[in-house]
Design a protein around this motif. Structure first.
Motif, PDB file in Angstrom:
ATOM      1  N   GLY A  32      43.864  28.967  49.749  1.00 39.44           N
ATOM      2  CA  GLY A  32      44.207  27.551  49.789  1.00 39.44           C
ATOM      3  C   GLY A  32      43.403  26.797  50.839  1.00 39.44           C
ATOM      4  N   VAL A  33      43.280  27.381  52.028  1.00 40.52           N
ATOM      5  CA  VAL A  33      42.496  26.735  53.077  1.00 40.52           C
ATOM      6  C   VAL A  33      41.040  26.589  52.643  1.00 40.52           C
ATOM      7  CG1 VAL A  33      41.614  27.015  55.425  1.00 40.52           C
ATOM      8  CG2 VAL A  33      44.017  27.482  54.933  1.00 40.52           C
ATOM      9  N   THR A  34      40.494  27.630  52.026  1.00 43.23           N
ATOM     10  CA  THR A  34      39.106  27.568  51.568  1.00 43.23           C
ATOM     11  C   THR A  34      38.920  26.503  50.500  1.00 43.23           C
ATOM     12  OG1 THR A  34      38.869  29.938  52.030  1.00 43.23           O
ATOM     13  CG2 THR A  34      37.215  28.921  50.620  1.00 43.23           C
ATOM     14  N   ASP A  35      39.845  26.475  49.531  1.00 44.79           N
ATOM     15  CA  ASP A  35      39.737  25.470  48.459  1.00 44.79           C
ATOM     16  C   ASP A  35      39.840  24.049  49.011  1.00 44.79           C
ATOM     17  OD1 ASP A  35      39.435  27.436  46.590  1.00 44.79           O
ATOM     18  OD2 ASP A  35      41.548  27.493  46.014  1.00 44.79           O
ATOM     19  N   ARG A  36      40.768  23.855  49.943  1.00 47.41           N
ATOM     20  CA  ARG A  36      40.897  22.510  50.514  1.00 47.41           C
ATOM     21  C   ARG A  36      39.657  22.120  51.302  1.00 47.41           C
ATOM     22  NH1 ARG A  36      46.256  24.339  51.283  1.00 47.41           N
ATOM     23  NH2 ARG A  36      45.798  24.986  53.418  1.00 47.41           N
ATOM     24  N   GLY A  37      39.092  23.064  52.010  1.00 53.11           N
ATOM     25  CA  GLY A  37      37.899  22.763  52.781  1.00 53.11           C
ATOM     26  C   GLY A  37      36.708  22.418  51.900  1.00 53.11           C
ATOM     27  N   THR A  86      36.822  21.467  48.757  1.00 51.40           N
ATOM     28  CA  THR A  86      37.126  20.250  48.006  1.00 51.40           C
ATOM     29  C   THR A  86      36.887  19.007  48.856  1.00 51.40           C
ATOM     30  OG1 THR A  86      38.761  21.415  46.662  1.00 51.40           O
ATOM     31  CG2 THR A  86      38.899  19.014  46.724  1.00 51.40           C
ATOM     32  N   ALA A  87      37.315  19.053  50.109  1.00 51.34           N
ATOM     33  CA  ALA A  87      37.103  17.913  51.003  1.00 51.34           C
ATOM     34  C   ALA A  87      35.610  17.660  51.216  1.00 51.34           C
ATOM     35  CB  ALA A  87      37.796  18.168  52.340  1.00 51.34           C
ATOM     36  N   ARG A 119      34.170  16.160  47.979  1.00 47.24           N
ATOM     37  CA  ARG A 119      34.555  14.753  47.806  1.00 47.24           C
ATOM     38  C   ARG A 119      33.806  13.856  48.780  1.00 47.24           C
ATOM     39  NH1 ARG A 119      41.155  15.402  47.055  1.00 47.24           N
ATOM     40  NH2 ARG A 119      41.067  16.208  44.901  1.00 47.24           N
TER      41      ARG A 119
END
Length: 448
Positions: A358-363, A365-366, A369
């Motif tokens: 989750g942390v990797t995906d959020r990083g 993705t941010a 974007r």
């Protein structure tokens, strides 16, 4: 068996076949039999994968040792790279210097020189005190000869020229390792009964030539015999040689068979990811066992070498030099096993694994974007990467594994380098996938 019903045979009047609707009891029996067959099939796969895993774990240490022996014996550059550091090892140099100095001094008859000097002084009419003083010069003369010889030998042994002579001699006599393992009596390293000896004949020849050039004509009488240094003694050397011959024969196939067993264990297991994690962990444990075994063998070897035959520090340097590539390979496989087990765990359903993902995906993705908001959108490429994430990830991992397989003797540093590059590529691909941009996706959905 058809769970919805079975067709009945056509009647004699040619009417259409009718389906038999299963009763509740028949459906329950069918489900029971299907579950029983599935459980039996699963158990067979578990037993088969367990047997393959056990074989892979038992063969893993032998495969590493066999590959090390095969590489050392068959690759001249690898062999020279193995023994070359001995020429610059201070403890080994000290042993060679002392042995050669003792042999040279032993061949210089200092007592005869002192007697000749005394007789010459007596015949020339020198006072008796002078003649007696000349006869007592034996000990100072011997010390002086030893000092000069030791200085000359030290210059030869510690020079760069000696290292070049050492490497050249070992390259020409590459069969030395084979001779040690097979018991042949040729080459620089050879087996003599229960001892393994190092032939320093080339060094003796060079030292003798240097001493003669320096004015020590007596050095020309240094004998050609007794020009070996005992590296170690072992009562079980014969058995070790038999084992090494077997490992040499299996050096090419044993690693391959081990890898095949490990791959089959993962493939036949009902839960591939779990078995991959178990296999990697087991191989890592076996590598730790091999490292411990090497440490124990080092202690046994040092205890078996009498200090009078070889000083402890020199014996330790010789052992560490000969097995350092085996240690490196074992550590490399240990790191690979740990990384593989960690990756398999991170792809699992554990809470910590989900948190890391989750942390990797959020990083990523941010970051994607942010690029998209800045006008750097990947469009179709980003959407393709999003739809084929599993394939791209598998290709990157496969490319990293292939790189390590094709790498000539990979080290821990090489594994870390390949891992870092693979992670960087995966992060870049994830960022590019996230940079497709919502506007692009909306336009694609609005397009006819």
């Amino acid at each position: 068996m058809n769970p919805d019903g079975i067709p009945e045979p056509p009647d004699s009047g040619g009417s259409a076949p009718q389906k038999h609707v299963m009763t509740a009891e028949e459906r329950a029996e069918y489900e029971r039999l299907r579950r029983h067959a599935a459980v039996r099939h699963r158990r067979l796969r578990q037993v088969g994968s367990s047997v393959l895993l056990l074989l892979a774990l038992l063969l893993a240490p032998l495969a590493v040792v066999a590959a090390w022996v095969q590489n050392t014996v068959s690759d001249t550059d690898r062999y020279v790279e193995t023994v070359a550091p001995l020429a610059s090892e201070p403890a080994v140099q000290e042993v060679v210097i002392n042995r050669l100095t003792d042999r040279v001094v032993a061949n210089v008859d200092v007592a005869a020189v002192a007697d000749s000097l005394g007789r010459a002084l007596q015949e020339s009419g020198a006072p008796p005190r002078v003649v007696e003083g000349a006869e007592s010069l034996e000990v100072p003369l011997r010390n002086a000869v030893r000092t000069v010889v030791d200085r000359t030998v030290t210059r030869v042994i510690t020079s760069d020229a000696f290292e070049q002579v050492w490497e050249g001699a070992n390259r020409r006599s590459h069969a030395a390792v084979v001779n040690m393992l097979t018991g042949d009596r040729e080459g620089a390293v050879r087996a003599e009964g229960d001892t393994v000896q190092l032939d320093v004949g080339a060094v003796v020849d060079q030292v003798r030539e240097r001493l003669v050039d320096a004015g020590f004509d007596k050095a020309a009488a240094i004998p050609d015999t007794d020009r070996t240094i005992t590296l170690f003694q072992a009562e079980e050397l014969g058995k070790a040689q038999d084992m090494m011959r077997l490992l040499d024969i299996l050096g090419t196939w044993l690693p391959l068979v081990t890898v095949v067993f490990a791959a089959l264990a993962v493939w036949t297991a009902p839960a591939h990811r779990v078995m991959l994690m178990i296999t990697a962990t087991g191989i890592g444990v076996m590598m730790v066992v091999l490292l411990v075994a090497l440490a124990v063998m080092r202690r046994v070897y040092l205890d078996s070498v009498p200090p009078t035959a070889l000083p402890t520090d020199a014996a330790a340097a010789i052992y560490d030099t000969f097995v350092r590539f085996l240690r490196d390979s074992t550590r490399t496989l240990l790191v690979v096993a740990v990384i593989t087990a960690l990756v398999a765990f991170l792809y699992g359903p554990a809470r910590s694994a989900r948190a890391v993902r989750g942390v990797t995906d959020r990083g990523t993705t941010a970051a994607g974007r942010a690029l998209s908001g800045g006008g750097l959108r990947t469009g179709t490429t980003g959407r393709w990467l999003t739809g084929h994430k599993a394939w791209t990830t598998g290709c990157v991992i496969a490319a990293g594994a292939l790189t390590l397989v094709l790498w000539n003797h990979p080290t821990v540093g090489a594994v870390v380098l390949v891992l870092g590059i693979a992670l960087a590529i995966l992060i870049i691909l994830a960022v590019l996938a996230a940079a497709a941009g919502p506007a692009d996706r909306a336009a694609e959905r609005a397009a006819p």
